[in-house]
Design an enzyme around this catalytic site. Structure first.
Site, PDB file in Angstrom:
ATOM      1  N   SER A  33       0.883  -1.258   0.118  1.00 38.19           N
ATOM      2  CA  SER A  33      -0.086  -0.083  -0.156  1.00 38.19           C
ATOM      3  C   SER A  33       0.867   1.236  -0.050  1.00 38.19           C
ATOM      4  O   SER A  33       1.981   1.486   0.464  1.00 38.19           O
ATOM      5  CB  SER A  33      -0.901   0.148   1.214  1.00 38.19           C
TER       6      SER A  33
HETATM    7  C1  LIG Z   1      -3.224  -3.584  -0.464  1.00 37.60           C
HETATM    8  S1  LIG Z   1      -2.841  -5.520  -0.488  1.00 37.60           S
HETATM    9  C2  LIG Z   1      -1.431  -5.740   0.743  1.00 37.60           C
HETATM   10  C3  LIG Z   1      -1.459  -4.803   1.747  1.00 37.60           C
HETATM   11  C4  LIG Z   1      -0.345  -4.927   2.930  1.00 37.60           C
HETATM   12  N1  LIG Z   1      -0.839  -4.757   4.093  1.00 37.60           N
HETATM   13  C5  LIG Z   1       1.118  -4.317   2.383  1.00 37.60           C
HETATM   14  O1  LIG Z   1       1.164  -3.296   2.935  1.00 37.60           O
HETATM   15  O2  LIG Z   1       1.782  -5.287   1.604  1.00 37.60           O
HETATM   16  C6  LIG Z   1      -4.240  -6.184   0.050  1.00 37.60           C
HETATM   17  C7  LIG Z   1      -4.173  -7.743   0.532  1.00 37.60           C
HETATM   18  O3  LIG Z   1      -5.395  -8.312   0.975  1.00 37.60           O
HETATM   19  C8  LIG Z   1      -5.522  -9.741   0.582  1.00 37.60           C
HETATM   20  N2  LIG Z   1      -6.855 -10.176   0.818  1.00 37.60           N
HETATM   21  C9  LIG Z   1      -7.926  -9.998  -0.158  1.00 37.60           C
HETATM   22  N3  LIG Z   1      -9.024 -10.526   0.747  1.00 37.60           N
HETATM   23  C10 LIG Z   1      -8.534 -11.188   1.742  1.00 37.60           C
HETATM   24  C11 LIG Z   1      -9.238 -11.859   2.767  1.00 37.60           C
HETATM   25  N4  LIG Z   1     -10.399 -12.421   2.729  1.00 37.60           N
HETATM   26  N5  LIG Z   1      -8.446 -12.453   3.769  1.00 37.60           N
HETATM   27  C12 LIG Z   1      -7.131 -12.060   3.768  1.00 37.60           C
HETATM   28  N6  LIG Z   1      -6.470 -11.305   2.973  1.00 37.60           N
HETATM   29  C13 LIG Z   1      -7.288 -10.858   1.822  1.00 37.60           C
HETATM   30  C14 LIG Z   1      -4.929  -9.685  -1.032  1.00 37.60           C
HETATM   31  O4  LIG Z   1      -4.594 -10.759  -1.151  1.00 37.60           O
HETATM   32  C15 LIG Z   1      -3.713  -8.690  -0.953  1.00 37.60           C
HETATM   33  O5  LIG Z   1      -2.660  -9.296  -0.621  1.00 37.60           O
END
Ligand SMILES: C[S@@+](CC[C@H](N)C(=O)[O-])C[C@H]1O[C@@H](n2cnc3c(N)ncnc32)[C@H](O)[C@@H]1O
Length: 178
Positions: A33
């Site tokens: 992010s």
């Molecule tokens: C914006 S990205 C990663 C952000 C992370 N906090 C970082 O700074 O790298 C959001 C993540 O949410 C994950 N995601 C989506 N739905 C999810 C769920 N139901 N449970 C866990 N992770 C989920 C996606 O695979 C993705 O890797």
């Protein structure tokens, strides 16, 4: 953020861009992010020493590392991620940067968050929900705070004994919560 440097959490192809205030691709349609957005979310989360925190969508592991910094001493962070390959990356990144790599795990099929480890004082969600997920509100302690993007806006959700209060703080875009 200076201590948990973002470059540890980026794939080699985009590591040179770590200082950019922009989301960066980490594979599997996910992003690390945007730093200013992460700073806003962590400020709104009002997280501090001793808190137990759930990091939903821990992706690269960067937010998990930042949260580990903020809850020390005495707190604990658990990260959950739906893509197993990203969990492997997050573990390697956390270890390389000197953080607890056992803190992250793969989401159980059909389960949102980590209900078996609830309640959490704070929940950070880095993927956008279509509506506020009751399963995550149920995993908040009383009192507890969750920061979550819902249908295009960032929300701060306070759970108190008296009830749940939601506040919208502006428009943000995230990858979808699956
Ligand atoms: C914006 S990205 C990663 C952000 C992370 N906090 C970082 O700074 O790298 C959001 C993540 O949410 C994950 N995601 C989506 N739905 C999810 C769920 N139901 N449970 C866990 N992770 C989920 C996606 O695979 C993705 O890797």
């Amino acid at each position: 953020m200076r201590r948990a440097a973002r470059h540890y959490f980026l794939p080699a192809e985009v590591r040179d861009e770590a200082a950019l205030d922009a989301p960066l691709p980490i594979g599997y349609d996910a992003t690390c992010s945007q730093p200013s957005t992460v700073a806003t979310m962590l400020t709104l989360l009002d997280v501090g020493p001793g808190h137990t925190v759930l990091d939903v969508g821990c992706g690269s592991g960067w937010t998990t590392a930042l949260l580990q910094e903020l809850v020390a001493p005495g707190g604990a962070v658990r990260g959950v991620e739906i893509v197993p390959e990203l969990v492997a990356q997050a573990r390697a990144n956390l270890e390389a940067a000197g953080y607890d790599s056992d803190a992250v795990e793969v989401a159980a099929p059909g389960t949102l968050g980590l209900p078996e480890h609830a309640p959490f004082d704070r929940i950070l969600v880095s993927a956008e929900a279509a509506s506020l997920p009751g399963e995550l509100v149920d995993q908040l302690a009383e009192p507890g705070v969750m920061v979550i993007p819902v249908a295009g806006t960032l929300e701060v959700v306070h759970r108190e004994r008296a009830g749940v209060h939601r506040r919208s703080v502006g428009a943000y875009r995230f990858v979808p919560l699956q």
